[in-house]
Design a protein around this motif. Structure first.
Motif, short mmCIF file in Angstrom:
data_model
loop_
_atom_site.label_atom_id
_atom_site.label_comp_id
_atom_site.label_asym_id
_atom_site.label_seq_id
_atom_site.Cartn_x
_atom_site.Cartn_y
_atom_site.Cartn_z
N PRO A 122 -68.52 17.01 -2.43
CA PRO A 122 -69.77 16.49 -1.87
C PRO A 122 -70.20 17.29 -0.64
CG PRO A 122 -67.93 15.07 -1.27
CD PRO A 122 -67.37 16.15 -2.15
N ARG A 123 -71.39 17.00 -0.16
CA ARG A 123 -71.89 17.62 1.07
C ARG A 123 -72.39 16.53 2.02
NH1 ARG A 123 -72.43 23.08 1.28
NH2 ARG A 123 -71.94 24.18 -0.66
N TRP A 138 -64.95 14.15 -3.61
CA TRP A 138 -65.66 14.51 -4.82
C TRP A 138 -67.01 13.81 -4.88
CZ3 TRP A 138 -66.12 9.84 -7.30
CH2 TRP A 138 -65.08 8.91 -7.14
N SER A 139 -67.91 14.45 -5.57
CA SER A 139 -69.25 13.91 -5.71
C SER A 139 -69.31 13.00 -6.93
CB SER A 139 -70.27 15.04 -5.88
OG SER A 139 -71.52 14.53 -6.30
N SER A 142 -71.28 14.41 -9.89
CA SER A 142 -70.90 15.68 -10.49
C SER A 142 -70.48 15.47 -11.94
CB SER A 142 -69.73 16.31 -9.72
OG SER A 142 -69.15 17.35 -10.46
N ASN A 179 -67.14 9.05 0.25
CA ASN A 179 -68.29 9.68 -0.43
C ASN A 179 -69.41 8.68 -0.68
OD1 ASN A 179 -66.97 8.17 -2.36
ND2 ASN A 179 -66.70 9.83 -3.84
N ASP A 182 -73.65 11.11 -0.33
CA ASP A 182 -73.45 12.49 -0.78
C ASP A 182 -74.80 13.18 -0.78
OD1 ASP A 182 -72.67 14.85 -1.99
OD2 ASP A 182 -72.65 13.99 -4.01
N SER A 184 -75.26 16.43 -1.83
CA SER A 184 -75.14 17.64 -2.64
C SER A 184 -76.36 17.80 -3.55
CB SER A 184 -73.88 17.57 -3.50
OG SER A 184 -74.00 16.52 -4.45
N ASN A 186 -76.16 17.97 -6.75
CA ASN A 186 -75.97 16.99 -7.82
C ASN A 186 -76.57 15.65 -7.44
OD1 ASN A 186 -74.52 18.52 -9.76
ND2 ASN A 186 -72.63 18.28 -8.60
N ALA A 187 -76.33 15.25 -6.19
CA ALA A 187 -76.87 13.97 -5.73
C ALA A 187 -78.39 14.01 -5.68
CB ALA A 187 -76.30 13.63 -4.36
#
Length: 724
Positions: A122-123, A138-139, A142, A179, A182, A184, A186-187
């Motif tokens: 994740p970001r 982890w995201s 994803s 998380n 997130d 990211s 993906n999010a």
């Protein structure tokens, strides 16, 4: 004035709720109060496993949660699986009569997965990658991570689905711990899809978010953004941020359901759960929704305060858990035997608190008492977190308490407590996860609002007043209660406002807190005066209209830090002193009384009130509405002043034949078809004398029976349980 009669029914939730199913123990009839904790045998050499089981048998442990953080041990490399160690420990435990609650093991992923697929990380809102090395790195959105996680779930189900020693599935662990948010790519894509499903058209989304403010209008869902960092002093669009909170809840719930369903396709006949994180310092998910997707509700609860607050906070958190469980028994998946290691200062528990806290959870409806963890770790981030077996080993006060607890839980199970349900109150304090999220916004008149803490304060005040309230999610059905209280329920939709009005019109009592009903479900401010929920319907119920908020702050030179209250002009003589001298320190509503029959129970008074042009204005009011009534508590009050208000105006009738006459005692009742169990727990540091207690004693922990029938002395941190 009230027309509601009898005890309130259990609150209800969605009709699509998963059926209730309780994990069986490995006893002859499968029954008993579950007792144990997280067990991490992979942290220890196998030579110690037999000693673990010896000590578990000595303590009365009958269940463990296994393999929560063991993905790397189960799948050491992408193409190699290692179940041998897990087979052996499940077999050893099972033969000793200890059931396994088997985790999906996805709480942490192996490092090889992160190395091969760094895109699953994740970001944060600054765009920084959240690196591996902790939990939940982890995201949830994803697709790559989900593919690996579901492969693991299916492998576990294929191997252990028919194993008689595995009696429940423990999905993930504390979803959202690392998380919850997130940012990211993906999010971002998942959030755009979520918005597309929710709103249908971009015009509807623009309307909901109010994007004409600051020129944020979007032409398509491809322009939808997640609220990443926008500058040190920038304020996020509150509607966008609120939807991002909802999305974060939903994406993790979807991930949980995907894991659950992957196992259920192979092993459908064992119950599923995941551990919530409900205490009054955290409730990060909308667990009212999550509770619909488990077969039995579980919680991780860790104490935060000492003294009277310690037990009160525990009971408050548990009251919400009991509502999530819809009155069915629920599971304490984690709590601590003594100190934790993740606070700046980590207090240990005093003599008796390990047992007392556990029995308090049982008193509030739990039928399972488990700890993190079985044996204190010798290394790692939680090595100084207390455990059932401490670093000093079995010859310790702490392990002896664990053994005493195991014996006590067995006594309660034998007496028939398991399966009994907590008797409900006549009063419901309404909780809203979305209002809790909303109070964190930086766009409000004060950033010191806290819905959940206000729920806790009201809960404690009811205890102080000799009553006990339930805590019920706003989105559930609470219509059978006599009184509902809304503490800082900032967000009220038109639908929920109508529910409140109908409840009052039918004879119910509605108590509205000072920062309630200011915004709708899209974070739009209701217009026409405060509180404007339901296009003014809430104001009509209350018979008042607010124009401004008066916000106080400590340390502002030359400004008052508090405002006192005086008696209202239409208060009966015997009630005049109830709120006279009460103090508000944060938020006061500047209101005008608009109802012909609205009574002013307290008003702002004194030099400080005059300084803020509030002297003589209504602070607390009561208004008849239909067959019921509506109270407005227009300012923040501390627990002591809320207690006075409740005693004078909201005192509930006795909740049971064994009414809680002694406010120094937490008294709850659990009932089954053929018995009632009364639990008595002192709330403070002093011993408590009880008289006239009916029933046969089942548990006398740090308690002495008196010479007179029904008399007991319950010492500090003691517990008395009697059976009627």
């Amino acid at each position: 004035m009230q027309i509601h009669t009898g005890k309130p029914a259990v609150p209800t939730a969605t009709p699509n709720r998963q059926p209730f199913a309780w994990p069986k123990l490995l006893t002859e009839n499968g029954r008993g109060i579950a007792f144990g904790g997280d067990y991490n045998p992979d942290q220890w050499p196998e030579e110690i496993w037999d000693d673990d089981i010896r000590l578990m048998e000595k303590a009365g442990v009958n269940t463990v949660a296994l393999a929560i953080f063991s993905w790397d041990r189960i799948q050491p490399t992408e193409d190699r699986w290692n179940f041998g160690w897990l087979d052996r420990i499940i077999e050893k435990l099972g033969k000793a009569g200890i059931a396994t609650d088997l985790a999906s093991a996805t709480a942490t992923a192996p490092l090889w997965l992160y190395e091969k697929h760094p895109e699953v990380l994740p970001r944060d809102k600054y765009g920084h990658q959240v690196n591996a090395g902790s939990r939940q790195s982890w995201s949830p959105t994803s697709p790559v991570f989900k593919e690996y996680a579901l492969t693991l779930c299916r492998k576990l189900a294929e191997r252990y689905g028919s194993n008689p020693y595995v009696t429940a599935w423990h999905m993930g662990n504390e979803y959202g711990w690392n998380n919850r948010e997130d940012y990211s790519d993906n999010a971002l894509e998942a959030f755009r899809a979520w918005c597309r499903r929710k709103y249908g058209t971009i015009d509807a989304l623009n309307q909901a978010w109010g994007t004409t403010f600051w020129g944020q209008e979007m032409n398509s869902f491809d322009e939808v953004l997640i609220p990443r960092f926008m500058g040190a002093d920038s304020m996020v669009n509150p509607g966008q941020k609120l939807d991002f909170e909802r999305f974060g809840n939903d994406m993790l719930l979807d991930f949980y359901k995907a894991e659950r369903d992957a196992i259920a396709e192979i092993c459908p006949d064992k119950p599923f759960t995941t551990n919530f994180m409900v205490s009054t310092d955290q409730c990060c998910m909308d667990y009212a929704d999550w509770a619909n997707e488990v077969n039995f509700v579980s919680n991780d609860h860790y104490f935060h305060e000492g003294g009277e607050m310690h037990l009160d906070e525990l009971a408050c958190s548990d009251a919400l858990m009991d509502s999530f469980a819809l009155g069915k028994p629920w599971y304490v998946m984690e709590h601590s035997t003594s100190a934790v290691q993740w606070k700046p200062l980590n207090m240990r528990k005093r003599k008796g608190e390990t047992v007392r806290d556990s029995l308090a959870h049982v008193a509030m409806g739990a039928d399972a008492i488990n700890f993190f963890q079985w044996r204190a770790s010798a290394f790692g981030a939680e090595s100084f977190h207390s455990a059932m077996v401490p670093h000093a080993g079995e010859d310790t006060k702490l392990f002896r308490q664990v053994c005493e607890l195991g014996e006590t839980l067995r006594t309660l199970a034998d007496a028939g407590v398991q399966g009994s349900e907590l008797e409900r109150s006549d009063t419901a304090i309404l909780f809203s996860a979305e209002s809790e999220w909303a109070t964190r916004s930086q766009t409000l008149p004060s950033m010191k609002l806290n819905h959940w803490h206000d729920v806790r304060d009201w809960y404690r005040a009811f205890l102080n007043a000799g009553s006990r309230a339930d805590i019920v999610p706003l989105k559930y059905d609470w219509s059978d209660y006599k009184t509902v209280v809304l503490p800082t329920v900032l967000m009220l939709s038109a639908v929920d406002t109508r529910r409140l009005a109908d409840f009052a019109a039918a004879g119910g009592r509605v108590v509205v807190g000072y920062a309630t009903g200011l915004i709708d479900e899209n974070f739009h401010t209701w217009l026409g005066g405060y509180p404007g929920a339901g296009n003014g319907l809430l104001r009509d119920m209350l018979g008042i209209r607010g124009e401004e908020f008066n916000i106080l702050g400590s340390g502002v030179e030359g400004e008052p830090e508090a405002i006192r209250l005086g008696a209202g002009g239409e208060v009966a003589l015997e009630d005049a002193a109830a709120l006279n001298g009460a103090t508000t320190r944060l938020w006061q509503n500047d209101v005008t009384v608009t109802g012909d029959r609205t009574q002013v129970l307290a008003m702002y008074a004194g030099e400080e009130a005059d300084e803020w042009e509030l002297d003589g204005m209504a602070a607390v009011t009561r208004n008849p509405y239909g067959a019921g009534e509506a109270y407005f508590v227009g300012c923040d009050l501390d627990v002591a002043d809320l207690t006075k208000l409740i005693r004078t105006y909201l005192a509930a009738p006795a909740q049971s034949q064994q009414s809680q006459a002694n406010t120094d005692v937490l008294h709850t009742v659990r009932k089954s078809a053929d018995a009632a169990f009364d639990f008595y727990l002192p709330r403070g540091k002093k011993e408590v004398e009880l008289q006239g207690v009916e029933g046969e004693p089942v548990v006398l922990f740090q308690t002495e029976r008196g010479e007179e029938n029904g008399s007991y002395t319950v010492r500090r941190n003691g517990v008395l349980v009697v059976r009627r």
